[in-house]
Design a protein around this motif. Structure first.
Motif, PDB file in Angstrom:
ATOM      1  N   SER A   1      -1.961  15.087  -6.730  1.00 24.72           N
ATOM      2  CA  SER A   1      -0.577  14.881  -5.443  1.00 24.72           C
ATOM      3  C   SER A   1      -0.395  15.835  -4.522  1.00 24.72           C
ATOM      4  CB  SER A   1      -0.078  13.705  -5.279  1.00 24.72           C
ATOM      5  OG  SER A   1       0.304  12.502  -6.432  1.00 24.72           O
ATOM      6  N   VAL A   2       0.198  17.045  -4.772  1.00 25.53           N
ATOM      7  CA  VAL A   2       0.269  18.063  -4.528  1.00 25.53           C
ATOM      8  C   VAL A   2      -1.087  19.026  -4.098  1.00 25.53           C
ATOM      9  CG1 VAL A   2       1.445  20.118  -4.440  1.00 25.53           C
ATOM     10  CG2 VAL A   2       2.089  18.798  -5.651  1.00 25.53           C
ATOM     11  N   THR A   3      -2.078  18.702  -4.537  1.00 22.74           N
ATOM     12  CA  THR A   3      -3.621  19.187  -4.213  1.00 22.74           C
ATOM     13  C   THR A   3      -3.584  18.645  -2.870  1.00 22.74           C
ATOM     14  OG1 THR A   3      -3.979  19.826  -6.434  1.00 22.74           O
ATOM     15  CG2 THR A   3      -6.075  19.776  -4.557  1.00 22.74           C
ATOM     16  N   PHE A   4      -4.272  17.310  -2.524  1.00 22.26           N
ATOM     17  CA  PHE A   4      -4.539  16.875  -1.744  1.00 22.26           C
ATOM     18  C   PHE A   4      -3.411  16.660  -0.397  1.00 22.26           C
ATOM     19  CE2 PHE A   4      -7.480  15.361  -5.077  1.00 22.26           C
ATOM     20  CZ  PHE A   4      -8.894  15.417  -4.397  1.00 22.26           C
ATOM     21  N   ARG A   5      -1.743  17.137  -1.382  1.00 20.12           N
ATOM     22  CA  ARG A   5      -0.743  17.193   0.040  1.00 20.12           C
ATOM     23  C   ARG A   5      -1.203  17.314   1.756  1.00 20.12           C
ATOM     24  NH1 ARG A   5       4.716  18.978  -1.132  1.00 20.12           N
ATOM     25  NH2 ARG A   5       3.311  20.416  -1.266  1.00 20.12           N
ATOM     26  N   PRO A   6      -2.008  18.388   1.854  1.00 21.42           N
ATOM     27  CA  PRO A   6      -2.138  18.910   3.433  1.00 21.42           C
ATOM     28  C   PRO A   6      -3.286  18.390   4.043  1.00 21.42           C
ATOM     29  CG  PRO A   6      -1.630  20.949   1.830  1.00 21.42           C
ATOM     30  CD  PRO A   6      -2.222  19.693   0.622  1.00 21.42           C
ATOM     31  N   PHE A   7      -4.132  16.854   3.298  1.00 21.30           N
ATOM     32  CA  PHE A   7      -4.737  16.819   3.926  1.00 21.30           C
ATOM     33  C   PHE A   7      -4.289  15.640   3.880  1.00 21.30           C
ATOM     34  CE2 PHE A   7      -8.412  13.351   3.084  1.00 21.30           C
ATOM     35  CZ  PHE A   7      -9.019  13.342   4.089  1.00 21.30           C
TER      36      PHE A   7
ATOM     37  N   GLY B   1       0.871  -1.381  -0.427  1.00 21.26           N
ATOM     38  CA  GLY B   1      -0.144  -0.039   0.240  1.00 21.26           C
ATOM     39  C   GLY B   1       0.615   0.517   0.390  1.00 21.26           C
ATOM     40  N   THR B   2       1.995   1.761   0.803  1.00 22.27           N
ATOM     41  CA  THR B   2       2.825   2.327   0.483  1.00 22.27           C
ATOM     42  C   THR B   2       3.725   2.459  -0.246  1.00 22.27           C
ATOM     43  OG1 THR B   2       4.320   1.519   2.980  1.00 22.27           O
ATOM     44  CG2 THR B   2       2.527   3.152   3.475  1.00 22.27           C
ATOM     45  N   PHE B   3       3.795   1.478  -0.879  1.00 18.67           N
ATOM     46  CA  PHE B   3       4.751   1.191  -1.743  1.00 18.67           C
ATOM     47  C   PHE B   3       3.607   2.072  -2.801  1.00 18.67           C
ATOM     48  CE2 PHE B   3       5.987  -0.768  -5.835  1.00 18.67           C
ATOM     49  CZ  PHE B   3       6.867  -0.286  -6.266  1.00 18.67           C
ATOM     50  N   GLY B   4       2.620   1.633  -3.171  1.00 17.84           N
ATOM     51  CA  GLY B   4       1.640   2.223  -3.774  1.00 17.84           C
ATOM     52  C   GLY B   4       1.435   3.320  -4.401  1.00 17.84           C
ATOM     53  N   MET B   5       1.122   4.277  -3.381  1.00 19.29           N
ATOM     54  CA  MET B   5       1.522   5.483  -2.761  1.00 19.29           C
ATOM     55  C   MET B   5       2.100   6.598  -3.573  1.00 19.29           C
ATOM     56  SD  MET B   5       0.222   6.116   1.083  1.00 19.29           S
ATOM     57  CE  MET B   5      -1.045   5.131   1.505  1.00 19.29           C
ATOM     58  N   LEU B   6       4.297   5.514  -3.282  1.00 18.55           N
ATOM     59  CA  LEU B   6       4.718   6.226  -3.007  1.00 18.55           C
ATOM     60  C   LEU B   6       5.214   6.348  -5.208  1.00 18.55           C
ATOM     61  CD1 LEU B   6       7.429   7.612  -2.399  1.00 18.55           C
ATOM     62  CD2 LEU B   6       9.215   5.122  -2.444  1.00 18.55           C
ATOM     63  N   ARG B   7       4.647   5.181  -5.411  1.00 17.10           N
ATOM     64  CA  ARG B   7       5.613   4.737  -6.704  1.00 17.10           C
ATOM     65  C   ARG B   7       3.607   5.288  -8.398  1.00 17.10           C
ATOM     66  NH1 ARG B   7       7.406  -0.714  -9.769  1.00 17.10           N
ATOM     67  NH2 ARG B   7       9.347   0.821  -8.700  1.00 17.10           N
ATOM     68  N   TYR B   8       2.640   4.918  -7.528  1.00 12.68           N
ATOM     69  CA  TYR B   8       1.524   5.038  -8.183  1.00 12.68           C
ATOM     70  C   TYR B   8       1.137   6.476  -8.064  1.00 12.68           C
ATOM     71  CZ  TYR B   8       1.846   0.458 -10.560  1.00 12.68           C
ATOM     72  OH  TYR B   8       3.003  -0.667 -10.400  1.00 12.68           O
ATOM     73  N   CYS B   9       0.840   6.680  -6.664  1.00 10.68           N
ATOM     74  CA  CYS B   9      -0.243   7.350  -6.682  1.00 10.68           C
ATOM     75  C   CYS B   9       0.854   9.378  -6.878  1.00 10.68           C
ATOM     76  CB  CYS B   9      -0.588   8.151  -5.397  1.00 10.68           C
ATOM     77  SG  CYS B   9      -1.440   6.902  -4.495  1.00 10.68           S
ATOM     78  N   LEU B  10       1.513   9.151  -7.081  1.00 10.58           N
ATOM     79  CA  LEU B  10       3.184  10.065  -6.813  1.00 10.58           C
ATOM     80  C   LEU B  10       3.186  10.866  -8.475  1.00 10.58           C
ATOM     81  CD1 LEU B  10       3.188  10.677  -3.717  1.00 10.58           C
ATOM     82  CD2 LEU B  10       5.276  11.005  -3.961  1.00 10.58           C
ATOM     83  N   GLN B  11       3.509   9.403  -9.206  1.00 16.98           N
ATOM     84  CA  GLN B  11       4.366   9.262 -10.738  1.00 16.98           C
ATOM     85  C   GLN B  11       2.713   9.384 -11.565  1.00 16.98           C
ATOM     86  OE1 GLN B  11       7.928   7.503 -11.024  1.00 16.98           O
ATOM     87  NE2 GLN B  11       8.350   6.607  -9.071  1.00 16.98           N
ATOM     88  N   LEU B  12       1.946   9.236 -11.097  1.00 18.81           N
ATOM     89  CA  LEU B  12       0.486   9.647 -12.464  1.00 18.81           C
ATOM     90  C   LEU B  12       0.375  10.715 -12.281  1.00 18.81           C
ATOM     91  CD1 LEU B  12      -0.535   5.442 -13.113  1.00 18.81           C
ATOM     92  CD2 LEU B  12       1.728   6.490 -13.657  1.00 18.81           C
ATOM     93  N   PHE B  13      -0.177  10.692 -10.923  1.00 19.84           N
ATOM     94  CA  PHE B  13      -0.832  12.184 -10.598  1.00 19.84           C
ATOM     95  C   PHE B  13       0.510  12.996  -9.875  1.00 19.84           C
ATOM     96  CE2 PHE B  13      -2.917   7.722  -9.894  1.00 19.84           C
ATOM     97  CZ  PHE B  13      -4.350   7.628 -11.545  1.00 19.84           C
ATOM     98  N   PRO B  14       1.222  13.771 -10.022  1.00 21.84           N
ATOM     99  CA  PRO B  14       1.217  14.407  -9.314  1.00 21.84           C
ATOM    100  C   PRO B  14       1.363  15.649  -8.675  1.00 21.84           C
ATOM    101  CG  PRO B  14       2.527  14.456 -11.458  1.00 21.84           C
ATOM    102  CD  PRO B  14       1.737  13.429 -11.423  1.00 21.84           C
ATOM    103  N   ASP B  15       0.225  16.839  -9.956  1.00 21.62           N
ATOM    104  CA  ASP B  15      -0.354  17.213 -10.189  1.00 21.62           C
ATOM    105  C   ASP B  15      -1.703  17.465  -8.526  1.00 21.62           C
ATOM    106  OD1 ASP B  15       0.699  18.511 -11.653  1.00 21.62           O
ATOM    107  OD2 ASP B  15      -0.425  18.544 -13.015  1.00 21.62           O
TER     108      ASP B  15
END
Length: 522
Positions: free
Chosen positions: A287-293, A271-285
């Motif tokens: 990821s930044v938008t929802f980062r504070p939440f 799960g945490t690996f998926g966040m690092l690879r897929y969430c960040l690299q496929l959806f970088p903008d």
């Protein structure tokens, strides 16, 4: 670099081993156990061979295997490994043989239960490994979901009396997260098909990440946010991140200690690996938008897990809640998007896997002797089982991130990386350092010190098989605590490439101005 299909061998060997175990005669229980153990050692040998040949400063993804799978869908059998995945592959390969040894007698001696139990463990290992090395989004998703099946049976068929309910809750939570992710995966395919740059839709992670990074994909921001949330929700359930964590304590307590360690130390890392690879690299903008939440949820998880752990009366449930706190640290480091934070998070995944395995398995050995998980039933264990008590203390101190033990380095890196961008969140997360000292030291005091309570006077110390499980884990905690450089040398280049891909940089240090007696130089 060798053209041998190392990555295909890595994930297929445990699945083949599981099949071999299941076809062995029901009476050959010892042979089945030995076959499973030798299979897991063969996987470890392959993982070590990968690590030896891996070049941290080389290509981002190495040992790549690419074959056409479903051409009409743009799906391929694409495998590759980077430094982040390599660290988790080694963690998995190291822990599974120890898990098999620890659970040597878990399934009893009835019929084919032994064969089923160890075959399920090997099946989970194979599915986790292919999830870590898959470079095709559809291929990843299939095994990300498929691993729920053997885990469901591991929890529901072996363990304590409440195992069926715990297994069902585990399955329903994770299936629901997977269904949400499936919608996001389909949406991603549709977007790639509509873009026109691939000719048709594709699931090739590298191609999509490159297109996103260069701005060629042109995804509508609303669609981007929706797909990000679909992936993130599934990974947050799997991790688990507060408030999606409620399936974990029950599953960890009701499963056998070996199956619980497989789940918490290995599977949840996907799960945490998926966040690092897929969430960040496929959806970088997004990821930044929802980062504070997400960072807010992470800090809540850190403090919540530690506070709830303090109030537990069940030793296994207490350890399960500490994992919720630790997963908060891992997610925090990922989403602060600094090199220190993400390197710390990746190393934290490894260190948490080792320390939790040690603490949970040692506690499991103790519970199997005494027959109860209640903390109040223990006392004075260090007088009758000093080696068990001593190793429990080392594993507990590692859990609270004592300097000199492996988790300290990773937790320190996460806090430093957080402080450079979000100092207030770093201060709040630091509260857990005090709370973890409370729950671990108080737990040790209640269980291991003082006079020997009734029923504990005949407890045996660790047996040779149990020492063979615990000794490597303690050695790894010491080695990575004193000298983490080999691990960081592999992780850091992969983290740097991830940050470049998502267009993030470490916050610049505050400028310093030379001073003289007359004032600052212009």
């Amino acid at each position: 670099m060798s053209h041998f299909p190392w990555l295909s061998a890595l994930w297929s060997v445990p699945l083949i081993g599981a099949g071999v175990v299941m076809v062995l005669p029901a009476t050959q229980r010892h042979l089945a156990k030995c076959t499973a153990l030798m299979t897991s050692i063969a996987v470890l040998a392959i993982a070590v061979a990968l690590a030896v040949q891996f070049q941290p400063q080389g290509n981002q993804y190495q040992f790549v295997e690419s074959h056409i799978w479903i051409p009409s869908f743009g799906a391929g059998y694409i495998l590759g490994i980077d430094g982040i995945a390599l660290a988790l592959v080694l963690l998995t390969a190291v822990l599974v043989p120890l898990i098999l040894l620890a659970g040597w007698n878990d399934a009893g001696g009835r019929g084919r239960l032994v064969h089923t139990y160890i075959a399920l463990i090997l099946a989970v290992e194979g599915m986790v490994l292919i999830s870590l090395i898959a470079l095709d989004v559809l291929l990843f998703f299939m095994f990300f979901e498929a691993m729920l099946i053997p885990l469901y049976f591991l929890i529901g068929s072996f363990g304590d009396t409440g195992r069926s309910r715990a297994a069902l809750k585990f399955l329903l939570y994770n299936l629901f997260g997977g269904l949400i992710m499936l919608a996001a995966v389909i949406g991603l395919y549709v977007v790639t098909a509509q873009s026109g740059i691939f000719g048709s839709g594709t699931f090739d992670f590298r191609a999509i990440a490159t297109a996103v990074s260069s701005g060629q994909l042109g995804i509508n921001p609303a669609a981007l946010n929706a797909m990000f949330l679909g992936f993130m929700f599934a990974f947050a359930v799997k991790a688990p991140l507060w408030p999606f964590h409620t399936w974990l304590p029950g599953a960890a307590v009701e499963a056998t200690p070996a199956a619980a360690v497989l789940m918490m130390s290995i599977v949840d890392k996907v799960g945490t690996f998926g966040m690092l690879r897929y969430c960040l690299q496929l959806f970088p903008d997004a990821s930044v938008t929802f980062r504070p939440f997400i960072i807010t949820l992470s800090v809540i998880a850190i403090i919540y897990g530690a506070i709830v752990a303090i109030g537990q009366t069940d030793v296994m449930r207490l350890i399960a809640y500490t994992s919720i706190s630790h997963f908060g640290f891992i997610v925090l480091g990922i989403f602060v998007m600094t090199s220190q934070g993400q390197s710390g998070s990746t190393l934290y995944m490894v260190n948490h896997g080792i320390s939790t395995a040690a603490l949970f398995l040692i506690a499991g050995f103790l519970v199997s002797r005494r027959g109860t998980r209640m903390i109040a039933a223990y006392g004075g264990v260090q007088k009758v089982a000093p080696v068990l008590a001593g190793t429990f203390m080392v594993a507990g101190l590692a859990t609270l991130a004592l300097p000199g033990l492996a988790p300290f380095i990773s937790e320190f890196l996460v806090l430093i990386g957080t402080f450079t961008r979000y100092p207030a969140f770093a201060v709040l997360a630091s509260i857990a350092l005090v709370l973890s000292s409370v729950y671990i030291l108080w737990l040790y005091q209640r269980m291991m010190t003082g006079p020997v309570t009734d029923g504990n006077d005949k407890l045996r110390d660790l047996l040779p098989r149990e020492l063979a499980v615990v000794t490597p884990l303690i050695a790894l905690l010491l080695m990575l605590g004193i000298y983490p450089k080999p691990a960081l040398d592999v992780i850091n280049p992969a983290v740097d490439r991830t940050l470049i891909t998502i267009g993030q940089h470490d916050p610049a240090a505050a400028p310093t101005t030379p001073m003289t007696a007359e004032g600052p130089h212009p």
